[in-house]
Motif scaffolding. Structure first.
Motif, short mmCIF file in Angstrom:
data_model
loop_
_atom_site.label_atom_id
_atom_site.label_comp_id
_atom_site.label_asym_id
_atom_site.label_seq_id
_atom_site.Cartn_x
_atom_site.Cartn_y
_atom_site.Cartn_z
N ASN A 172 0.84 -1.19 0.00
CA ASN A 172 0.00 0.00 0.00
C ASN A 172 0.89 1.26 0.00
N ASP A 188 -2.15 -1.27 7.01
CA ASP A 188 -1.86 -2.15 8.16
C ASP A 188 -1.25 -1.40 9.35
N SER A 190 1.63 -0.17 9.81
CA SER A 190 3.06 -0.35 10.09
C SER A 190 3.80 0.97 9.90
ZN LIG Z 1 1.11 -1.95 4.66
#
Ligand SMILES: [Zn+2]
Length: 338
Positions: A172, A188, A190
């Motif tokens: 992404n 996500d 991160s």
């Molecule tokens: Zn990600």
């Protein structure tokens, strides 16, 4: 895996030192206060940009804007000189606040922001007259320590952003946060931070107190320098130094003394400078990168430099610092007075 040989080549971090000339930052006092805690606060970057007093360092296509054609000073552009709308895709990173005591032309407390313009930024008519874009290798020879330090910081973080636009976990696109010192994945969550790649650079000293310097295939045959290599994952700097020295010149280091470090912006490395000691007498160049390895006594090295039989790294490189640390003083170049 890591294949740096000696400083002097233009390919990678350690290689570049032989001909490039930023003085290693042997002082622990940085030119800028990066304000690491403050810059992560929400709204920090906006508040810096809202103040007219901040200055910007401008990068375009891997080069920094210098204040004149002589390439000795970075251009610190007034925020008021910037166009109302920056080109789409311009990267903004907070570099820090000028600290007192480094002999810098900027007033202490001045906030500095990096603007890295996209490659396709178009006409840069607003760039101040007489200024010139220059790469680090061209400018390093002329810049003072504080400017070089800021150049390296700006280039290292700009390099990181240019290759970390997507999340390594999910692919992404990532978003810039913490005033340019973090990227977060919106998918996500991160968080990704600018990385620094450590490399060890070693002045090898034998039992008879001579120094072992290496010549790389990429250089002219009379150029000699220290040996360096990247440290691998899970390896200490000392173990990496011992491994690389054994690979490149075939001698075993039984002990190491850390001396100083130097940041290097290609792409964003940290050279850790050591004096390494060996009892081995015979050096065996790998003949892949290292063409020759040669022992020098102190008088022999000085004579070889004066005679032009040996060209060693510039005085402003960490390689030179290491060599002169062993030598015990300044090695005189041809044309210089002793
Ligand atoms: Zn990600």
């Amino acid at each position: 895996m890591s294949t740096i040989t000696c400083c002097g080549m233009y390919k990678c971090a350690a290689h570049a030192y032989g001909r490039n000339m930023t003085k290693p930052n042997l002082s622990p006092d940085a030119a800028l206060d990066r304000e690491c805690e403050q810059r992560s606060e929400p709204g920090f970057m906006e508040s810096v940009l809202a103040k007219a007093a901040h200055k910007v360092v401008i990068f375009h296509r891997g080069k920094a804007l210098m204040a004149g054609a002589s390439l000795d000073v970075l251009a610190y552009v007034d925020a008021s000189a910037l166009p109302h709308e920056l080109p789409a895709g311009t990267l903004q990173v907070y570099l820090g606040k000028v600290r007192p005591g480094r002999g810098h032309a900027l007033a202490p407390g001045t906030a500095l922001v990096l603007l890295a313009l996209p490659d396709d930024a178009g006409e840069l008519a607003w760039v101040p007259e007489l200024s010139t874009f220059a790469g680090y290798r061209a400018a390093a020879e002329h810049m003072g320590g504080a400017d070089a330090e800021i150049f390296i910081q700006a280039q290292a973080v700009a390099n990181w952003h240019s290759t970390h636009t997507f999340c390594p976990r999910c692919g992404n696109p990532t978003e810039i946060q913490a005033a340019g010192w973090m990227r977060r994945c919106g998918n996500d969550g991160s968080e990704h931070f600018p990385r620094t790649d450590p490399a060890a650079i070693v002045a090898i000293v034998g039992a008879d107190d001579r120094i072992l310097l290496a010549n790389n295939f990429a250089w002219e045959e009379n150029r000699y320098s220290t040996v360096a290599g990247f440290i691998e994952g899970g390896e200490s700097a000392e173990a990496g130094a011992v491994r690389e020295i054994a690979e490149e010149v075939g001698v075993h280091l039984h002990s190491l003394k850390y001396l100083a470090s130097q940041a290097w912006p290609f792409p964003r490395s940290l050279m850790l400078g050591f004096i390494g000691y060996t009892d081995d007498v015979v050096a065996t160049p790998d003949l892949r990168e290292v063409r020759a390895a040669r022992w020098f006594g102190r008088a022999e090295l000085q004579e070889a430099v004066l005679a032009g039989d040996a060209v060693i790294s510039s005085r402003l490189s960490i390689a030179r610092e290491l060599i002169e640390h062993w030598y015990g003083g300044k090695i005189v170049e041809p044309g210089e007075q002793e």
